[in-house]
Design a protein around this motif. Structure first.
Motif, PDB file in Angstrom:
ATOM      1  N   UNK A 629      37.714  37.401  44.363  1.00  0.00           N
ATOM      2  CA  UNK A 629      37.251  36.201  44.076  1.00  0.00           C
ATOM      3  C   UNK A 629      38.077  35.396  45.286  1.00  0.00           C
ATOM      4  N   UNK A 630      37.433  34.545  46.271  1.00  0.00           N
ATOM      5  CA  UNK A 630      38.056  33.759  47.059  1.00  0.00           C
ATOM      6  C   UNK A 630      37.985  32.316  46.654  1.00  0.00           C
ATOM      7  N   UNK A 631      39.226  31.850  46.612  1.00  0.00           N
ATOM      8  CA  UNK A 631      39.297  30.413  46.181  1.00  0.00           C
ATOM      9  C   UNK A 631      40.047  29.361  47.294  1.00  0.00           C
ATOM     10  N   UNK A 632      39.610  28.333  47.330  1.00  0.00           N
ATOM     11  CA  UNK A 632      40.353  27.412  48.319  1.00  0.00           C
ATOM     12  C   UNK A 632      41.714  27.029  47.797  1.00  0.00           C
ATOM     13  N   UNK A 633      42.784  27.401  48.314  1.00  0.00           N
ATOM     14  CA  UNK A 633      44.004  27.034  47.678  1.00  0.00           C
ATOM     15  C   UNK A 633      44.131  25.478  47.848  1.00  0.00           C
ATOM     16  N   UNK A 634      43.390  24.793  48.655  1.00  0.00           N
ATOM     17  CA  UNK A 634      43.628  23.173  48.520  1.00  0.00           C
ATOM     18  C   UNK A 634      43.070  22.593  47.272  1.00  0.00           C
ATOM     19  N   UNK A 635      42.313  23.256  46.471  1.00  0.00           N
ATOM     20  CA  UNK A 635      41.785  23.036  45.254  1.00  0.00           C
ATOM     21  C   UNK A 635      42.980  22.311  44.198  1.00  0.00           C
ATOM     22  N   UNK A 636      42.729  21.410  43.205  1.00  0.00           N
ATOM     23  CA  UNK A 636      43.858  21.156  42.339  1.00  0.00           C
ATOM     24  C   UNK A 636      44.038  22.651  41.712  1.00  0.00           C
ATOM     25  N   UNK A 637      45.256  22.567  41.038  1.00  0.00           N
ATOM     26  CA  UNK A 637      45.774  23.926  40.540  1.00  0.00           C
ATOM     27  C   UNK A 637      44.798  24.345  39.235  1.00  0.00           C
ATOM     28  N   UNK A 638      44.600  23.194  38.515  1.00  0.00           N
ATOM     29  CA  UNK A 638      43.734  23.267  37.290  1.00  0.00           C
ATOM     30  C   UNK A 638      42.546  23.891  37.652  1.00  0.00           C
ATOM     31  N   UNK A 639      41.701  23.541  38.655  1.00  0.00           N
ATOM     32  CA  UNK A 639      40.434  23.973  39.012  1.00  0.00           C
ATOM     33  C   UNK A 639      40.490  25.435  39.156  1.00  0.00           C
ATOM     34  N   UNK A 640      41.553  25.757  40.252  1.00  0.00           N
ATOM     35  CA  UNK A 640      41.726  27.012  40.451  1.00  0.00           C
ATOM     36  C   UNK A 640      41.977  27.913  39.198  1.00  0.00           C
ATOM     37  N   UNK A 641      42.675  27.698  38.192  1.00  0.00           N
ATOM     38  CA  UNK A 641      43.071  28.220  37.026  1.00  0.00           C
ATOM     39  C   UNK A 641      41.884  28.497  36.186  1.00  0.00           C
ATOM     40  N   UNK A 642      40.995  27.621  36.028  1.00  0.00           N
ATOM     41  CA  UNK A 642      39.798  27.612  35.294  1.00  0.00           C
ATOM     42  C   UNK A 642      38.940  28.579  35.969  1.00  0.00           C
ATOM     43  N   UNK A 643      38.740  28.682  37.256  1.00  0.00           N
ATOM     44  CA  UNK A 643      37.908  29.686  37.895  1.00  0.00           C
ATOM     45  C   UNK A 643      38.544  31.104  37.652  1.00  0.00           C
ATOM     46  N   UNK A 644      39.737  31.332  37.853  1.00  0.00           N
ATOM     47  CA  UNK A 644      40.142  32.542  37.804  1.00  0.00           C
ATOM     48  C   UNK A 644      39.828  33.009  36.450  1.00  0.00           C
ATOM     49  N   UNK A 645      40.376  32.354  35.268  1.00  0.00           N
ATOM     50  CA  UNK A 645      40.384  32.502  34.025  1.00  0.00           C
ATOM     51  C   UNK A 645      38.760  33.129  33.410  1.00  0.00           C
ATOM     52  N   UNK A 646      37.866  32.277  33.920  1.00  0.00           N
ATOM     53  CA  UNK A 646      36.455  32.523  33.840  1.00  0.00           C
ATOM     54  C   UNK A 646      36.062  33.936  34.223  1.00  0.00           C
ATOM     55  N   UNK A 647      36.731  34.270  35.445  1.00  0.00           N
ATOM     56  CA  UNK A 647      36.249  35.369  36.044  1.00  0.00           C
ATOM     57  C   UNK A 647      36.858  36.498  35.180  1.00  0.00           C
ATOM     58  N   UNK A 648      38.119  36.386  34.809  1.00  0.00           N
ATOM     59  CA  UNK A 648      38.825  37.506  34.282  1.00  0.00           C
ATOM     60  C   UNK A 648      38.286  37.481  32.850  1.00  0.00           C
ATOM     61  N   UNK A 649      38.137  36.516  32.224  1.00  0.00           N
ATOM     62  CA  UNK A 649      37.450  36.735  30.837  1.00  0.00           C
ATOM     63  C   UNK A 649      36.150  37.476  30.996  1.00  0.00           C
ATOM     64  N   UNK A 650      35.225  37.343  31.857  1.00  0.00           N
ATOM     65  CA  UNK A 650      34.026  38.143  32.038  1.00  0.00           C
ATOM     66  C   UNK A 650      34.428  39.585  32.309  1.00  0.00           C
ATOM     67  N   UNK A 651      35.346  39.549  33.201  1.00  0.00           N
ATOM     68  CA  UNK A 651      35.745  41.112  33.281  1.00  0.00           C
ATOM     69  C   UNK A 651      36.161  41.728  32.257  1.00  0.00           C
TER      70      UNK A 651
END
Ligand code: ATP
Ligand SMILES: Cc1cn([C@H]2C[C@H](O)[C@@H](COP(=O)(O)O)O2)c(=O)[nH]c1=O
Length: 694
Positions: A629-651
């Motif tokens: 899961x490649x994410x732009x680290x310049x995004x706000x930390x909250x947005x990144x956290x949400x995207x990661x949590x969604x992917x992990x929950x799915x997994x």
């Protein structure tokens, strides 16, 4: 000594056949006498093969060998002596045939005794070299030397005696005396010089057991042991293919519109290939598993038979014949070494006996049936326009032999494979370069392994903690960890790696790679695997990709070597998900500096270094998009956290990881439900190598 004796044997075979042919007048009778002696020499295998193995396993092998050699000494000498004593041509030929039959019978008993004894005399690591020497001497050097010596003897004797030499110095007779004496010498050397042959420890299948029981047990062992079954099948398949090539060779050269010389050229090419395979094979494949090598060699030999079948030019056919020989030679070497090294002493004699009997029968049948078939079908052929290709029964038979051989090789490979799951070609390629792939460690894994990767200051630690909190809230056991430095040993390694400044006190690039690998090996063994086995969600700040990016791309060490090292360290453990936080090094380094701590040794590297690291991470992700899961680290930390949590929950949902099954972090155990089937986590080093390469 055995080399000299082998020379004697080849001389004996040629000489006996020539000798028998010279005793009769007409061409037809000569042909019959010549062929008859060779046929008689092969026949006893049918009768005596099964018994020979039992004798080798039942009695003292040294005495068996000595008695056999003394008998051969007498029998070889008797052939010319009968003629010298004035027997008629007919009687002499008959005795030559009878003596040859007896010699062959005795040899059939001698070979399994000798083959079964050799592995007890030679350290296992040297067995292959010893087999190499024996095979090259027996099949490469001595047949040629035997023919040359016989020709030279003939010339010399005729030269000296200026005309027809007296009977007792006939070259064929001298060769038989030589053969006889070489057998006497072998008997004496084995009896007085190699007493260790007798020194087998314990013979559970010894005389206490009935012969019939030993016989049945031998066959049962072969049928039930996948390695032996695979070996026997493969060897028979290779010999059948070889036999068909020999049986069809003459017709085949006709179909190429090439003459007799081409036939001999093809025949010679097979032997050149044999020598190449046996002599150079081990040097080329180096550390490749011998079990795999065996199956692959049979496939190579068989595929080369297909090349022969399709040959439209003599040069193509010669190449095919060399490759057939090389494949067969390597299979023979690998097969004999495996038989010697991996089969218990008490059944070895019987297994060798089955192999030697079977190969003779298969070879005989393959040669005779194939030459019969192409003889019958030879007249039917289809010519293709101007290409000079004729689809004759010879080519069809070669095609069938090739296809059959490939199946035999694959089937042998499957039955014997000692590296299941490790891809074949990368393993072969890695072995050739001295880095064979190894089988991943297997363990019952029911947890989820998530790794965060990225450059300095990308926000990994921030996101690791955010994910841990989110997953923990769902009731899962979470293990937060990092590399380097998650264990006591790791903390010390981290200090060595990052605190020590520059110059001579800093680890060299290879030492650095090894230190990261050492940290990883200990981390995986003591933290990650146990947690995954418990069913925890493991969230790690950095893992293998950091080594590939920093030591591989950054330090410019060969990436596949770094990958191999990491795979070895982890036993092949791969993460389920890699979250790559992609950051511009300038931004990331500025963020890291903003923490107010002094830059460590790697943070202090040049921007160019960090640029290489960044693009290496991106390349790795691009090569395996499903697992990244490649994410732009310049995004706000909250947005990144949400995207990661969604992917992990799915997994976690797809993975079937249910919080109810978990042992809680406080050590209390929830009610136990039926366990999930363990997930086989075996992975080969290749997986990471491929990963790295992509
Ligand atoms: N998305 C973000 N946007 C802006 N700043 C961030 C973001 N995420 C983290 N930071 C800040 O950047 C700094 C580095 O973050 P963090 O320590 O999480 O990065 P890191 O990747 O773990 O760094 P290192 O590789 O050096 O261990 C911290 O001060 C953190 O507060
Ligand atoms: C695992 C690993 C790490 N590194 C480098 C990357 C960083 O510069 C440091 C670790 O520091 P962090 O603050 O914990 O991120 O080590 C590496 O070069 N190779 C590796 O395998």
């Amino acid at each position: 000594m055995l080399g000299v004796a082998s020379l004697g044997d080849w001389l004996g075979l040629l000489a006996t056949s020539v000798f028998a042919a010279t005793q009769v007048e007409s061409d037809a009778a000569k042909g019959l006498a010549f062929g008859g002696v060779i046929a008689v020499r092969l026949l006893p295998a049918l009768v005596l093969g099964p018994i020979a193995g039992i004798l080798a396993d039942r009695f003292d092998r040294r005495y068996t060998m000595v008695i056999c050699d003394l008998l051969r000494f007498v029998l070889f000498a008797s052939i010319p002596l009968v003629a010298l004593l004035g027997a008629s041509g007919g009687v002499t030929v008959t005795w030559a045939a009878v003596a040859t039959f007896l010699i062959e019978a005795v040899t059939l008993i001698w070979i399994p005794a000798k083959e079964a004894a050799v592995p007890n005399l030679i350290p296992r690591a040297r067995l292959e070299v010893s087999n190499q020497l024996t095979l090259i001497t027996t099949y490469g050097i001595t047949p040629v030397l035997a023919a040359a010596v016989l020709a030279a003897l003939d010339r010399t004797v005729r030269g000296i005696s200026s005309g027809e030499p007296p009977a007792w110095v006939e070259p064929a007779q001298l060769a038989l005396y030589f053969n006889s004496l070489s057998r006497l010498a072998t008997a004496l050397v084995v009896f007085f010089g190699i007493k260790e042959i007798s020194g087998r420890g314990g013979r559970p299948d010894g005389p206490g057991q009935s012969v019939m029981k030993q016989f049945v047990e031998g066959w049962r062992f072969i049928g039930k042991t996948p390695l032996v079954r695979g070996l026997v099948l493969g060897i028979f398949g290779a010999f059948a293919g070889g036999g068909i090539v020999i049986g069809t060779a003459r017709f085949f050269t006709n179909s190429l519109s090439a003459g007799d010389a081409a036939f001999y050229l093809l025949f010679g090419s097979i032997f050149v290939g044999l020598a190449i395979g046996i002599g150079l094979g081990p040097m080329v494949i180096r550390e490749l598993s011998r079990r795999r090598w065996f199956g692959m060699s049979i496939v190579l030999a068989s595929a080369s038979v297909l090349l022969l079948a399709a040959a439209i030019h003599l040069s193509m056919a010669i190449l095919g014949a060399i490759l057939v020989g090389a494949g067969a030679g390597m299979a023979f070497l690998a097969g004999t070494t495996l038989l010697g090294g991996e089969i218990a002493d008490e059944v070895r004699g019987r297994v060798f006996a089955v192999v030697q009997t079977g190969t003779r029968i298969v070879l005989m049948l393959a040669i005779s049936l194939s030459s019969l078939l192409v003889g019958v079908g030879g007249s039917r052929e289809l010519r293709i326009a101007d290409l000079g290709i004729s689809i004759s029964s010879t080519r069809l038979l070669l095609l069938a032999a090739g296809v059959f051989g490939i199946f035999a090789g694959i089937s042998a490979f499957r039955q014997m494979d000692d590296k299941p799951g490790v891809p074949v070609l990368p393993d072969l390629w890695g072995s050739v370069r001295g880095r064979p792939l190894s089988v991943g460690e297997s363990f019952a894994r029911s947890g989820l392994f998530v790794v965060f990767e990225g450059g300095e200051g990308a926000g990994k630690s921030t996101q690791v903690n955010r994910l841990a909190a989110a997953v923990g809230e769902q009731g899962h056991e979470v293990v937060v960890t990092r590399e380097p430095g998650a264990t006591d040993i790791g903390v010390r390694i981290r200090t060595l790696l990052l605190s020590d400044g520059s110059g001579p006190s800093a680890p060299s690039p290879r030492a650095e790679a090894l230190l990261y690998a050492a940290d990883r090996a200990h981390h995986v063994a003591t933290v990650v695997r146990p947690a995954l086995a418990r069913g925890a969600v493991v969230v790690s700040d950095r893992y293998v990709d950091s080594s590939l990016a920093y030591q591989g791309a950054g330090r410019t060490l060969p990436v596949d070597e770094v990958s191999w090292l990491s795979s070895w360290a982890t036993g092949g453990l791969k993460p389920d998900l890699v979250v790559l936080l992609d950051v511009d090094p300038a931004v990331g380094l500025a963020r890291a500096a903003g923490r107010g701590t002094a830059a460590d040794r790697l943070e202090s590297e040049s921007v160019a270094f960090h640029e290489r690291v960044r693009y290496a991470f991106l390349d790795l992700a691009a090569a395996d998009p499903k697992r990244y899961l490649v994410l732009d680290a310049a995004l706000p930390a909250d947005d990144i956290a949400r995207a990661v949590a969604a992917r992990v929950t799915e997994l976690l949902a797809g993975h079937g990881t249910d919080p109810g099954d978990r042992t809680r972090a406080d050590g209390e155990t929830e009610p136990v439900r039926p366990p999930k089937p363990p997930q086989d986590d075996r992975m080969s080093m290749a997986d990471n190598a491929v990963e790295a390469g992509r």
